[in-house]
Design a protein around this motif. Structure first.
Motif, PDB file in Angstrom:
ATOM      1  N   ASP A   1       0.852  -1.193   0.000  1.00 57.37           N
ATOM      2  CA  ASP A   1       0.000   0.000   0.000  1.00 57.37           C
ATOM      3  C   ASP A   1       0.889   1.246   0.000  1.00 57.37           C
ATOM      4  O   ASP A   1       1.810   1.378   0.804  1.00 57.37           O
ATOM      5  N   LYS A   2       0.606   2.186  -0.907  1.00 58.90           N
ATOM      6  CA  LYS A   2       1.482   3.349  -1.041  1.00 58.90           C
ATOM      7  C   LYS A   2       1.504   4.206   0.225  1.00 58.90           C
ATOM      8  O   LYS A   2       2.472   4.927   0.476  1.00 58.90           O
ATOM      9  N   ALA A   3       0.450   4.130   1.039  1.00 58.26           N
ATOM     10  CA  ALA A   3       0.421   4.904   2.272  1.00 58.26           C
ATOM     11  C   ALA A   3       1.455   4.413   3.285  1.00 58.26           C
ATOM     12  O   ALA A   3       1.802   5.132   4.221  1.00 58.26           O
ATOM     13  N   LEU A   4       1.945   3.184   3.080  1.00 59.94           N
ATOM     14  CA  LEU A   4       2.901   2.594   4.012  1.00 59.94           C
ATOM     15  C   LEU A   4       4.323   2.558   3.457  1.00 59.94           C
ATOM     16  O   LEU A   4       5.251   2.144   4.152  1.00 59.94           O
ATOM     17  N   ARG A   5       4.499   2.990   2.229  1.00 57.86           N
ATOM     18  CA  ARG A   5       5.826   2.976   1.618  1.00 57.86           C
ATOM     19  C   ARG A   5       6.756   3.951   2.322  1.00 57.86           C
ATOM     20  O   ARG A   5       6.368   5.060   2.691  1.00 57.86           O
ATOM     21  N   LYS A   6       7.991   3.508   2.531  1.00 61.89           N
ATOM     22  CA  LYS A   6       9.050   4.312   3.155  1.00 61.89           C
ATOM     23  C   LYS A   6       8.695   4.730   4.575  1.00 61.89           C
ATOM     24  O   LYS A   6       9.245   5.692   5.109  1.00 61.89           O
ATOM     25  N   GLN A   7       7.767   3.977   5.189  1.00 64.87           N
ATOM     26  CA  GLN A   7       7.347   4.280   6.552  1.00 64.87           C
ATOM     27  C   GLN A   7       7.906   3.239   7.522  1.00 64.87           C
ATOM     28  O   GLN A   7       7.869   2.045   7.255  1.00 64.87           O
ATOM     29  N   VAL A   8       8.427   3.709   8.647  1.00 65.22           N
ATOM     30  CA  VAL A   8       8.894   2.801   9.693  1.00 65.22           C
ATOM     31  C   VAL A   8       7.686   2.205  10.399  1.00 65.22           C
ATOM     32  O   VAL A   8       6.748   2.923  10.766  1.00 65.22           O
ATOM     33  N   ALA A   9       7.716   0.895  10.605  1.00 63.80           N
ATOM     34  CA  ALA A   9       6.572   0.190  11.192  1.00 63.80           C
ATOM     35  C   ALA A   9       6.694   0.151  12.713  1.00 63.80           C
ATOM     36  O   ALA A   9       6.876  -0.910  13.316  1.00 63.80           O
ATOM     37  N   TYR A  10       6.575   1.309  13.326  1.00 69.00           N
ATOM     38  CA  TYR A  10       6.721   1.377  14.787  1.00 69.00           C
ATOM     39  C   TYR A  10       5.697   0.502  15.497  1.00 69.00           C
ATOM     40  O   TYR A  10       5.986  -0.104  16.527  1.00 69.00           O
ATOM     41  N   ILE A  11       4.492   0.427  14.938  1.00 69.11           N
ATOM     42  CA  ILE A  11       3.429  -0.353  15.573  1.00 69.11           C
ATOM     43  C   ILE A  11       3.744  -1.842  15.548  1.00 69.11           C
ATOM     44  O   ILE A  11       3.537  -2.555  16.536  1.00 69.11           O
ATOM     45  N   LEU A  12       4.262  -2.333  14.415  1.00 69.81           N
ATOM     46  CA  LEU A  12       4.551  -3.754  14.278  1.00 69.81           C
ATOM     47  C   LEU A  12       5.940  -4.130  14.789  1.00 69.81           C
ATOM     48  O   LEU A  12       6.170  -5.277  15.147  1.00 69.81           O
ATOM     49  N   ASP A  13       6.843  -3.179  14.795  1.00 69.34           N
ATOM     50  CA  ASP A  13       8.238  -3.496  15.109  1.00 69.34           C
ATOM     51  C   ASP A  13       8.884  -2.364  15.914  1.00 69.34           C
ATOM     52  O   ASP A  13       9.778  -1.669  15.428  1.00 69.34           O
ATOM     53  N   PRO A  14       8.440  -2.158  17.162  1.00 71.65           N
ATOM     54  CA  PRO A  14       8.928  -1.020  17.946  1.00 71.65           C
ATOM     55  C   PRO A  14      10.395  -1.132  18.357  1.00 71.65           C
ATOM     56  O   PRO A  14      11.016  -0.125  18.695  1.00 71.65           O
ATOM     57  N   ILE A  15      10.961  -2.333  18.319  1.00 73.10           N
ATOM     58  CA  ILE A  15      12.349  -2.519  18.758  1.00 73.10           C
ATOM     59  C   ILE A  15      13.324  -2.370  17.589  1.00 73.10           C
ATOM     60  O   ILE A  15      14.230  -1.532  17.609  1.00 73.10           O
ATOM     61  N   ARG A  16      13.124  -3.163  16.534  1.00 74.20           N
ATOM     62  CA  ARG A  16      14.040  -3.119  15.385  1.00 74.20           C
ATOM     63  C   ARG A  16      13.733  -1.964  14.447  1.00 74.20           C
ATOM     64  O   ARG A  16      14.583  -1.524  13.690  1.00 74.20           O
ATOM     65  N   LYS A  17      12.485  -1.495  14.467  1.00 78.22           N
ATOM     66  CA  LYS A  17      12.060  -0.341  13.688  1.00 78.22           C
ATOM     67  C   LYS A  17      12.332  -0.510  12.190  1.00 78.22           C
ATOM     68  O   LYS A  17      12.857   0.366  11.523  1.00 78.22           O
ATOM     69  N   ARG A  18      11.916  -1.663  11.675  1.00 79.69           N
ATOM     70  CA  ARG A  18      12.024  -1.893  10.245  1.00 79.69           C
ATOM     71  C   ARG A  18      10.883  -1.185   9.512  1.00 79.69           C
ATOM     72  O   ARG A  18       9.877  -0.834  10.099  1.00 79.69           O
ATOM     73  N   HIS A  19      11.060  -1.009   8.207  1.00 80.99           N
ATOM     74  CA  HIS A  19      10.008  -0.423   7.386  1.00 80.99           C
ATOM     75  C   HIS A  19       8.927  -1.474   7.105  1.00 80.99           C
ATOM     76  O   HIS A  19       9.185  -2.682   7.129  1.00 80.99           O
ATOM     77  N   PHE A  20       7.731  -0.981   6.806  1.00 80.95           N
ATOM     78  CA  PHE A  20       6.646  -1.903   6.449  1.00 80.95           C
ATOM     79  C   PHE A  20       7.046  -2.766   5.257  1.00 80.95           C
ATOM     80  O   PHE A  20       6.733  -3.964   5.224  1.00 80.95           O
ATOM     81  N   SER A  21       7.716  -2.179   4.272  1.00 83.36           N
ATOM     82  CA  SER A  21       8.096  -2.940   3.085  1.00 83.36           C
ATOM     83  C   SER A  21       8.981  -4.126   3.451  1.00 83.36           C
ATOM     84  O   SER A  21       8.802  -5.236   2.924  1.00 83.36           O
ATOM     85  N   THR A  22       9.922  -3.910   4.353  1.00 80.07           N
ATOM     86  CA  THR A  22      10.810  -5.000   4.773  1.00 80.07           C
ATOM     87  C   THR A  22      10.037  -6.080   5.512  1.00 80.07           C
ATOM     88  O   THR A  22      10.213  -7.281   5.240  1.00 80.07           O
ATOM     89  N   ILE A  23       9.192  -5.681   6.433  1.00 88.23           N
ATOM     90  CA  ILE A  23       8.416  -6.658   7.214  1.00 88.23           C
ATOM     91  C   ILE A  23       7.493  -7.468   6.309  1.00 88.23           C
ATOM     92  O   ILE A  23       7.456  -8.702   6.369  1.00 88.23           O
ATOM     93  N   PHE A  24       6.740  -6.778   5.460  1.00 85.91           N
ATOM     94  CA  PHE A  24       5.794  -7.473   4.583  1.00 85.91           C
ATOM     95  C   PHE A  24       6.520  -8.404   3.615  1.00 85.91           C
ATOM     96  O   PHE A  24       6.032  -9.504   3.311  1.00 85.91           O
ATOM     97  N   PHE A  25       7.670  -7.972   3.113  1.00 90.55           N
ATOM     98  CA  PHE A  25       8.432  -8.817   2.194  1.00 90.55           C
ATOM     99  C   PHE A  25       8.975 -10.043   2.918  1.00 90.55           C
ATOM    100  O   PHE A  25       8.897 -11.163   2.412  1.00 90.55           O
ATOM    101  N   GLN A  26       9.500  -9.854   4.111  1.00 88.73           N
ATOM    102  CA  GLN A  26      10.030 -10.990   4.862  1.00 88.73           C
ATOM    103  C   GLN A  26       8.928 -11.962   5.242  1.00 88.73           C
ATOM    104  O   GLN A  26       9.153 -13.171   5.251  1.00 88.73           O
ATOM    105  N   TRP A  27       7.744 -11.464   5.535  1.00 89.18           N
ATOM    106  CA  TRP A  27       6.631 -12.368   5.808  1.00 89.18           C
ATOM    107  C   TRP A  27       6.330 -13.232   4.597  1.00 89.18           C
ATOM    108  O   TRP A  27       6.034 -14.429   4.732  1.00 89.18           O
TER     109      TRP A  27
END
Length: 204
Positions: A110-136
């Motif tokens: 989703d373009k609204a999540l591009r280049k955004q840090v996923a603080y909600i899903l990953d508050p410790i490592r602070k990866r981007h949504f793109s990285t998390i979704f791709f790794q999933w």
């Protein structure tokens, strides 16, 4: 995005997902061609056994956060026939060898999540949504390779925008395999990741 538990999210096969056409058509990744593919072509391609699309949704199935389309593939390369004690296939004494693979033909979030840090899903490592979704999705392929159909390599063709994402997740450019033609691959860089390397990225 409101606060959610990671366990709420799942990649599901589009044609079996029960997701409404409205939700599908609302997906916008910022790339018109890739958005249109999901809206107009993905279901048909799966029904015709060309490729299969998986969409990332939460338990409500009211929004598509990402999608990926895959198809079967094989990595081709030449080896000396003497190595296999067999008859050569080419004038220079080689045989054509293949390694089973899967191709990621498309990956988009989703373009609204591009280049955004996923603080909600990953508050410790602070990866981007793109990285998390791709790794999933790579994790889904990892288990698929051991339970649905065997493959040893993940193959994709990276555009300029996706190259850094794939590189960060263990994909490398290759030159030892024979590249195949794809009408939509103009300017893209062929990249691969072995399942062993995927395991390392995911679990170590």
């Amino acid at each position: 995005m409101n606060e959610k538990d990671v366990s709420e999210f799942e990649y599901v096969e589009l044609n079996k997902s029960g997701i409404s056409d409205e939700v599908i058509n609302n997906f916008d990744c910022g790339n018109q061609d890739m958005s249109d593919y999901l809206h107009l072509q993905a279901k048909t391609d799966a029904a015709q056994s060309k490729c299969v699309t998986y969409v990332l949704v939460d338990s409500t199935k009211s929004r598509i956060y990402a999608y990926s389309t895959i198809s079967s593939y094989a990595m081709y390369y030449y080896e000396l026939a003497d190595k296999f004690h067999t008859k050569p296939m080419t004038d220079d004494g080689n045989v054509l060898v293949t390694i089973p693979a899967v191709e990621i033909k498309m990956f988009a979030i989703d373009k609204a999540l591009r280049k955004q840090v996923a603080y909600i899903l990953d508050p410790i490592r602070k990866r981007h949504f793109s990285t998390i979704f791709f790794q999933w999705f790579i994790e889904k392929l990892y288990y698929m390779s051991m339970s649905v159909i065997g493959f040893q390599i993940i193959f994709l063709r990276a555009n300029d925008e996706g190259f850094n994402l794939y590189s960060r997740n263990g994909f490398i450019e290759y030159n030892e395999y024979i590249d195949t033609y794809d009408t939509k691959a103009e300017g893209c860089i062929p990249m691969i990741e072995t399942m062993y390397d995927a395991e390392t990225v995911l679990f170590l």
